[in-house]
Scaffold this motif. Structure first.
Motif, PDB file in Angstrom:
ATOM      1  N   ALA A   1      -5.714   2.111 -10.720  1.00 13.19           N
ATOM      2  CA  ALA A   1      -5.671   0.674 -10.446  1.00 13.19           C
ATOM      3  C   ALA A   1      -4.406   0.300  -9.680  1.00 13.19           C
ATOM      4  CB  ALA A   1      -5.751  -0.109 -11.757  1.00 13.19           C
ATOM      5  N   LEU A   2      -3.271   0.901 -10.061  1.00  8.36           N
ATOM      6  CA  LEU A   2      -2.018   0.632  -9.358  1.00  8.36           C
ATOM      7  C   LEU A   2      -2.131   1.024  -7.884  1.00  8.36           C
ATOM      8  CD1 LEU A   2       0.993  -0.155  -9.415  1.00  8.36           C
ATOM      9  CD2 LEU A   2       1.503   2.228 -10.016  1.00  8.36           C
ATOM     10  N   THR A   3      -2.717   2.184  -7.627  1.00  8.29           N
ATOM     11  CA  THR A   3      -2.893   2.645  -6.247  1.00  8.29           C
ATOM     12  C   THR A   3      -3.778   1.686  -5.457  1.00  8.29           C
ATOM     13  OG1 THR A   3      -2.676   4.951  -6.971  1.00  8.29           O
ATOM     14  CG2 THR A   3      -3.678   4.566  -4.812  1.00  8.29           C
ATOM     15  N   LYS A   4      -4.875   1.260  -6.076  1.00  5.78           N
ATOM     16  CA  LYS A   4      -5.781   0.330  -5.395  1.00  5.78           C
ATOM     17  C   LYS A   4      -5.118  -1.012  -5.127  1.00  5.78           C
ATOM     18  CE  LYS A   4     -10.019   2.365  -7.281  1.00  5.78           C
ATOM     19  NZ  LYS A   4     -11.165   2.175  -8.216  1.00  5.78           N
ATOM     20  N   LEU A   5      -4.312  -1.475  -6.065  1.00  5.56           N
ATOM     21  CA  LEU A   5      -3.608  -2.742  -5.858  1.00  5.56           C
ATOM     22  C   LEU A   5      -2.604  -2.638  -4.716  1.00  5.56           C
ATOM     23  CD1 LEU A   5      -3.036  -3.809  -9.570  1.00  5.56           C
ATOM     24  CD2 LEU A   5      -4.342  -5.103  -7.874  1.00  5.56           C
ATOM     25  N   VAL A   6      -1.872  -1.525  -4.655  1.00  2.13           N
ATOM     26  CA  VAL A   6      -0.916  -1.327  -3.563  1.00  2.13           C
ATOM     27  C   VAL A   6      -1.627  -1.383  -2.212  1.00  2.13           C
ATOM     28  CG1 VAL A   6       0.571   0.378  -2.443  1.00  2.13           C
ATOM     29  CG2 VAL A   6       0.805  -0.050  -4.892  1.00  2.13           C
ATOM     30  N   LEU A   7      -2.729  -0.663  -2.106  1.00  2.00           N
ATOM     31  CA  LEU A   7      -3.476  -0.627  -0.846  1.00  2.00           C
ATOM     32  C   LEU A   7      -4.050  -2.008  -0.502  1.00  2.00           C
ATOM     33  CD1 LEU A   7      -5.357   2.773  -1.297  1.00  2.00           C
ATOM     34  CD2 LEU A   7      -3.354   2.308   0.149  1.00  2.00           C
ATOM     35  N   PHE A   8      -4.551  -2.701  -1.524  1.00  2.00           N
ATOM     36  CA  PHE A   8      -5.146  -4.019  -1.307  1.00  2.00           C
ATOM     37  C   PHE A   8      -4.082  -5.032  -0.890  1.00  2.00           C
ATOM     38  CE2 PHE A   8      -6.852  -8.092  -3.145  1.00  2.00           C
ATOM     39  CZ  PHE A   8      -7.879  -8.246  -2.224  1.00  2.00           C
ATOM     40  N   PHE A   9      -2.949  -5.041  -1.577  1.00  2.00           N
ATOM     41  CA  PHE A   9      -1.882  -5.990  -1.239  1.00  2.00           C
ATOM     42  C   PHE A   9      -1.312  -5.702   0.147  1.00  2.00           C
ATOM     43  CE2 PHE A   9      -0.677  -6.573  -6.015  1.00  2.00           C
ATOM     44  CZ  PHE A   9      -1.810  -7.354  -6.200  1.00  2.00           C
ATOM     45  N   ARG A  10      -1.192  -4.433   0.481  1.00  2.00           N
ATOM     46  CA  ARG A  10      -0.671  -4.067   1.803  1.00  2.00           C
ATOM     47  C   ARG A  10      -1.619  -4.540   2.906  1.00  2.00           C
ATOM     48  NH1 ARG A  10       0.809   1.880   1.850  1.00  2.00           N
ATOM     49  NH2 ARG A  10       2.701   1.069   0.870  1.00  2.00           N
ATOM     50  N   LYS A  11      -2.919  -4.393   2.668  1.00  2.00           N
ATOM     51  CA  LYS A  11      -3.902  -4.801   3.659  1.00  2.00           C
ATOM     52  C   LYS A  11      -3.960  -6.325   3.812  1.00  2.00           C
ATOM     53  CE  LYS A  11      -8.914  -4.899   4.410  1.00  2.00           C
ATOM     54  NZ  LYS A  11     -10.241  -4.537   3.829  1.00  2.00           N
ATOM     55  N   GLU A  12      -3.926  -7.041   2.688  1.00  3.30           N
ATOM     56  CA  GLU A  12      -4.136  -8.487   2.723  1.00  3.30           C
ATOM     57  C   GLU A  12      -2.889  -9.288   3.076  1.00  3.30           C
ATOM     58  OE1 GLU A  12      -6.960 -10.171   2.420  1.00  3.30           O
ATOM     59  OE2 GLU A  12      -8.092  -8.299   2.252  1.00  3.30           O
ATOM     60  N   LYS A  13      -1.704  -8.709   2.852  1.00  6.39           N
ATOM     61  CA  LYS A  13      -0.446  -9.386   3.171  1.00  6.39           C
ATOM     62  C   LYS A  13      -0.357 -10.770   2.499  1.00  6.39           C
ATOM     63  CE  LYS A  13       0.458  -7.002   7.528  1.00  6.39           C
ATOM     64  NZ  LYS A  13      -0.515  -5.925   7.282  1.00  6.39           N
TER      65      LYS A  13
END
Length: 380
Positions: free
Chosen positions: A70-82
């Protein structure tokens, strides 16, 4: 251009009971994405939320493999969405979302403290959980706490700093919707009749998650003692059974047939509470105790364990009574005191006045919105 906010939590129930008005108001001014674990799909669909929803497997309980995923997915999601802001709402969501947003340097990283998992733990496990909260505090830019007593404890335990944290208004997450939570004599009469409660019966109600940490085992012991001496006493439990509580109540139900009702999760707590003469919240830990002020809005007094959080929702001797946490004998004593109708009426009337003056939802949400405007304006 509208600023982007991600609100992160672990449960649809959290959204249902606490976050719908917040999300509705936030969406009017900001571009809001709700990130959550869809543990109640039908309920989530029925809420009709006006925000974008991102489903993610964020478990409420400790699960190292799933937590890392979940942490990995959140990092990727937050990075993409800015996102301009990430706001997390409960302990696990706070740990994962705030750390992830710190890793990608989201400008505003806000978390709400609302009851600490470590509060009733001992030894190594308490040390680990407390330090995870310290990690959240370190990674966050801003912190809110749902009660003054909880904030004092967190500062004293060196979990949070005074300068980075605050309580909005008089506390709680969202206050009480006084248009929904109000006395309804007709509904009360119909519901009590349906459950077989007569006018002389005194109904003690618990409304919330059915778990051991909410003090349901002590409540069973206390009611066993009260019911043995007072035939008018009744016990009514409502909530999702997360700890097989119903099975542990079998013996109690057998000893007092027809005097105990256990109902599953309900979407209408403002109706369920109409049944009650006394609200009982025997929790071992609590950030605030919102159900106490919801009951108070109906003129229903409360019994609560003498712990931080509950001490903000209930004024001892004025809007309810308190007992020593985990002490079923003390709880039984206070429950017997509440059999006095004059005491119940006096406490209930005072409780209702206090909610109207301090916890009207409109006041609490207004403070919540101003908080977000201020934080985002500072990063514009």
């Amino acid at each position: 251009m509208r600023r982007k906010i991600a609100v992160v939590t672990t449960s649809v129930l959290q959204v249902k009971f606490f976050l719908v008005p917040h999300l509705t108001e936030l969406q009017k001014e900001f571009d809001v994405t709700l990130v959550l674990n869809n543990d109640y799909p039908e309920l989530l669909a029925s809420l009709g939320l006006p925000v974008r929803i991102k489903l993610m497997d964020i478990q409420r309980k400790v699960s190292p493999v799933k937590d890392l995923a979940a942490l990995t997915k959140l990092v990727l999601f937050f990075r993409k969405e800015k996102f301009d802001m990430v706001h997390s709402v409960n302990p696990k969501a706070g740990l994962l979302a705030i750390v992830a947003s710190w890793l990608v340097r989201v400008p505003v990283r806000a978390h709400i403290f609302q009851g600490e998992v470590w509060a009733n733990k001992q030894g190594l496990w308490r040390f680990i959980l407390k330090n995870l909260d310290r990690l959240v505090s370190f990674c966050a830019t801003n912190l809110t706490v749902v009660s003054q007593s909880e904030r004092r404890i967190l500062i004293a335990e060196k979990v949070i700093g005074a300068s980075k944290s605050r309580v909005l208004g008089n506390g709680s997450i969202g206050g009480v919707d006084l248009a929904r939570f109000k006395p309804e004599p007709k509904t009360r009469s119909e519901l009590r009749s349906r459950f077989g409660y007569e006018d002389q019966h005194v109904v003690y109600m618990y409304l919330g998650r059915l778990t051991g940490e909410k003090g349901l085992h002590e409540l069973a012991q206390a009611f066993d003692r009260v019911a043995s001496l007072h035939p008018e006493a009744r016990l009514h439990l409502v909530g999702p059974d997360e700890d097989n509580i119903q099975q542990s109540y079998v013996g109690l139900i057998d000893r007092h047939p027809g005097r105990i009702q256990i109902e599953p999760f309900s979407k209408t707590p403002h109706h369920d509470l109409q049944v009650a003469d006394v609200l009982v919240l025997p929790s071992h830990r609590e950030g605030f105790g919102v159900v106490i002020i919801e009951a108070a809005a109906l003129g229903v007094p409360a019994i609560g364990s003498r712990i931080y959080g509950i001490s903000d929702a209930l004024v001892e001797g004025q809007t309810g009574l308190m007992f020593q946490p985990k002490d079923h004998n003390d709880l039984a004593k206070v429950m017997v005191e509440m059999l006095d109708p004059q005491l119940r009426n006096a406490l209930g009337e005072a409780a209702r006045r206090r909610v109207q003056e301090q916890f009207d939802q409109h006041m609490v949400i207004a403070a919540f919105m101003e908080y977000h405007r201020t934080l985002l304006k500072a990063t514009a």
